[in-house]
Design an enzyme around this catalytic site. Sequence first.
Site, PDB file in Angstrom:
ATOM      1  N   HIS A   1       0.772  -0.965  -0.170  1.00 27.23           N
ATOM      2  CA  HIS A   1      -0.053  -0.502  -0.133  1.00 27.23           C
ATOM      3  C   HIS A   1       0.946   0.789   0.324  1.00 27.23           C
ATOM      4  CE1 HIS A   1      -3.313   3.283   0.993  1.00 27.23           C
ATOM      5  NE2 HIS A   1      -4.360   2.195   0.131  1.00 27.23           N
TER       6      HIS A   1
ATOM      7  N   GLU B   1      -3.399   2.118  -7.562  1.00 27.19           N
ATOM      8  CA  GLU B   1      -4.341   3.164  -6.692  1.00 27.19           C
ATOM      9  C   GLU B   1      -3.394   4.390  -6.706  1.00 27.19           C
ATOM     10  OE1 GLU B   1      -6.432   1.707  -2.893  1.00 27.19           O
ATOM     11  OE2 GLU B   1      -4.607   1.810  -2.266  1.00 27.19           O
TER      12      GLU B   1
HETATM   13  P1  13P Z   1      -9.753   5.671   0.084  1.00 24.18           P
HETATM   14  O1  13P Z   1     -11.262   5.406  -1.023  1.00 24.18           O
HETATM   15  O2  13P Z   1     -10.039   6.708   1.011  1.00 24.18           O
HETATM   16  O3  13P Z   1      -9.504   7.399  -0.798  1.00 24.18           O
HETATM   17  O4  13P Z   1      -8.218   5.516   0.182  1.00 24.18           O
HETATM   18  C1  13P Z   1      -8.290   3.931  -0.764  1.00 24.18           C
HETATM   19  C2  13P Z   1      -7.089   3.325  -0.336  1.00 24.18           C
HETATM   20  O5  13P Z   1      -6.229   4.206   0.466  1.00 24.18           O
HETATM   21  C3  13P Z   1      -7.761   2.042  -0.195  1.00 24.18           C
HETATM   22  O6  13P Z   1      -6.457   0.798  -0.521  1.00 24.18           O
END
Ligand code: 13P
Length: 233
Positions: free
Chosen positions: A84, A153
């Site tokens: 992450h 992400e």
């Molecule tokens: P948000 O949905 O708060 O933008 O976070 C995304 C995330 O980092 C999920 O792992």
Amino acid sequence: MKLIIANWKLNPSTLKEAQELASSVPKKSKNKVVLCPPTIFLSQIKYPFLGAQDCFWEEKGPYTGQTSVLQLRSLGVKYCLIGHSENRALGETDKQINAKIRVLIRHKIEPVLCVGFGTKKNDSLSVIKKILLSQIKKAMGGIGKRRLVIAYEPVWAISRGLGTGRPADPAHAAEIAGFIRSKIANAAVLYGGSLDAKNARGFAARKIIAGGLVGGVSLRPAEFLKIVEAFNN
Ligand code: 13P
């Protein structure tokens, strides 16, 4: 069937709140819903599919404060987020990510590889693709042609709190998912970053996107449910 993962991050602050939150997420869905509470609450949360937010790369030994995949497995944890951007920002390396993925696979916990750290909103597609491919290749070293869940992400799209950030354009996420699939044929590519009840439909409409990784809004059950439902179609 799509995969919708709730990443609660460092929330909530009490076990009682965590249990209430988990019990307000319906257990049956057309899609697979995975809850990733903080590690300390994992043993006390009842939900069909549980995930961890991270793990350590060694199975046991003198490693203060770490969480072993053997411990996760003994709790019935089925998934684990790895790489992450919030952990990469704290210094997690590609080598560590690879070691974590390997130990997870060895113990039959599904890794969810997060990529997108280091990208910028205005980067060209070719720059973004280069960064992602490097992260994926380094993470997958030595694991062969196995199916892998990869969450795209873009770090700039991640909300700082309750889902108030700026998501990527669904067309962009679909393009990236297609790119990843062109390199790793059996990857299932999720999108994460400011997903909410309103914008989820746009991502769900792109068949190449295999689901969502939800942060802030996963703490608000009614809205989270709408994201899950958006991916039902
Ligand atoms: P948000 O949905 O708060 O933008 O976070 C995304 C995330 O980092 C999920 O792992």
